[in-house]
Write a protein that holds these residues in place. Structure first.
Motif, mmCIF file in Angstrom:
data_model
loop_
_atom_site.group_PDB
_atom_site.id
_atom_site.type_symbol
_atom_site.label_atom_id
_atom_site.label_comp_id
_atom_site.label_asym_id
_atom_site.label_seq_id
_atom_site.Cartn_x
_atom_site.Cartn_y
_atom_site.Cartn_z
ATOM 1 N N ARG A 75 -14.998 -62.352 -4.000
ATOM 2 C CA ARG A 75 -13.914 -61.368 -3.959
ATOM 3 C C ARG A 75 -14.307 -60.027 -4.583
ATOM 4 N N PRO A 135 -12.434 -58.340 -1.167
ATOM 5 C CA PRO A 135 -11.212 -58.660 -1.930
ATOM 6 C C PRO A 135 -10.215 -59.536 -1.190
ATOM 7 N N ASP A 136 -10.242 -59.549 0.141
ATOM 8 C CA ASP A 136 -9.270 -60.328 0.911
ATOM 9 C C ASP A 136 -9.748 -61.753 1.211
ATOM 10 N N HIS A 160 -10.421 -65.672 1.216
ATOM 11 C CA HIS A 160 -9.640 -66.833 0.783
ATOM 12 C C HIS A 160 -10.494 -68.076 1.011
ATOM 13 N N GLY A 191 -5.330 -67.710 -3.833
ATOM 14 C CA GLY A 191 -6.397 -67.457 -2.866
ATOM 15 C C GLY A 191 -7.246 -68.665 -2.588
#
Length: 414
Positions: free
Chosen positions: A207, A211-212, A214, A409
């Protein structure tokens, strides 16, 4: 067959050490980084014989890494190689193995699996003139045994760095339009703090680049099961996961990823554990976080040679060459080595903290407190506030990992 597998694993053990500086954790009583030493200790001896109780053998990556480490330590200290007890379960067999090693004249005895601890402590009580050291355990700081200690390392640091390697590849695939969903999979052994800490560190490394991202985690409920690990990896790939990480001890997951690549899936890659996986996954292996077990083995054996007092906990990270990642695979994205070097430098100088609470939430909320120590044996930390100066101090109050927060996440599938 065993000889063949041993030779294969020897080929996998490509070691890439990266020296780094120290941590900036605040002073605290009993900190694992400088664990308390008992005032009494077994007497100094002129000859050292080492014994090791192992959960597996040379065919299992985690145990093989321990064997490499202990033999390197013995070579460095100029003593004979250890006497091994292979495939010792987490039961009475551990105590029996420890007694046998003691009766054979071993004056320092190691065990390498979590469930060995209570049996090794029993042996330590029965043989007070012998040093006993246990990897991954938690009881040394409260046991009151001058001849017993725990040891581990800051493997979460290497897992974070391996996450940066994975994040760089994920970003490359997304920038090229090959992948639209930053979806990661992780094959874990058990839902223990050691595994949770590791996969969370890996995820936070990813991340820091994407950053997105999962991640889904699936557990095999075994430390070593080639078939189950391969099946878990295949299941995650079928769900659309792009990179498969692992905290499991076989080559099952990387081999499954390589097979998926060979079958035509060009957008799936692997991050292994314990050993370099390029021999089994040459097209898809990015790197593996690795423990350099030579460091604590040498520290503890040297203490025994000197008749010194054991610390309760031994824990080494990048600062002591205690952790590393394996050689970057050819599939790694351009600029990965530079990103790795910067991350390690940040860990060195204290500007990067793996479990910085500003980088994750739990249930949508910021985390301001979390305990590190389980005092009642229910596997839920209930003592020693671990969030200090804005980050969770992993492996600080004890050498074994304690981080068990389930951050947003990451989804546990089973």
């Amino acid at each position: 067959m065993k000889k063949f597998l041993a030779l294969l694993l020897a080929g996998l053990m490509t070691v890439s050490l990266a020296a780094c500086g120290g941590s900036t954790a605040p002073a605290a009583s009993g900190a694992a980084s400088g664990g308390s030493a008992s005032s009494a200790a077994p007497a100094q001896t002129s000859s050292i014989k080492v014994g090791a109780i192992l959960i597996g053998d040379e065919n299992e990556g985690y145990t093989y890494a321990h064997m490499i480490g202990i033999e390197a330590a013995c070579d460095a200290l100029g003593i004979e190689k250890p006497i091994y007890k292979y495939n010792i379960g987490e039961d009475q067999a551990c105590y029996d193995a420890a007694v046998d090693l003691a009766e054979q004249g071993c004056n320092v005895i190691f065990a390498n699996s979590f469930g060995h601890e209570t049996y090794l402590m029993q042996a330590a009580q029965d043989y007070p003139d012998i040093y006993f050291a246990h990897a991954t355990g938690t009881h040394a700081k409260t046991a009151g045994l001058a001849n017993f200690c725990n040891f581990f390392d800051n493997i979460y640091e290497a897992r974070y760095v391996s996450g940066i390697v994975a994040g760089m590849k994920l970003k490359e695939l997304m920038d090229a339009g090959s992948v639209s969903d930053p979806y990661i999979g992780y094959v874990g052994a058990y839902p223990y703090a050691e595994v949770v800490s590791g996969y969370t560190a890996f995820f936070l490394g990813i991340r820091s680049i994407v950053p997105d991202a999962h991640m889904d985690v699936t557990y095999t409920n075994s430390w070593f099961n080639i078939t189950a690990e391969g099946e878990a990896a295949n299941s995650l790939i079928s769900r659309g996961c792009v990179i498969i990480g692992q905290h499991a001890d076989s080559t099952g997951a990387p081999s499954a990823v390589q097979a998926a690549h060979d079958a035509g899936n060009a957008n799936v890659f692997s991050v292994g554990y314990n050993v370099d996986m390029l021999s089994v996954a040459p097209d898809v292996a990015l790197t593996s976080p690795q423990n350099n077990w030579e460091v604590p083995y040498e520290q503890i054996i040297k203490t025994a040679m000197d008749g010194g007092a054991l610390e309760t906990d031994y824990c080494n990270g990048y600062a002591e060459d205690g952790v590393m990642i394996s050689t970057l695979g050819p599939a790694c994205a351009a600029g990965t080595q530079e990103a790795v070097d910067a991350a390690i430098a940040g860990i060195k100088d204290g500007s990067v903290h793996v479990f910085d609470t500003s980088t994750f939430t739990v249930g949508g909320a910021a985390v301001t407190n979390a305990f590190a120590t389980d005092t009642d044996g229910d596997f839920t930390p209930d003592a020693d506030e671990a969030i200090i100066d804005g980050y969770y101090h992993e492996s600080y109050f004890q050498s074994a990992p304690s981080f068990s927060l389930r951050i947003d996440g990451i989804t546990e599938l089973n």
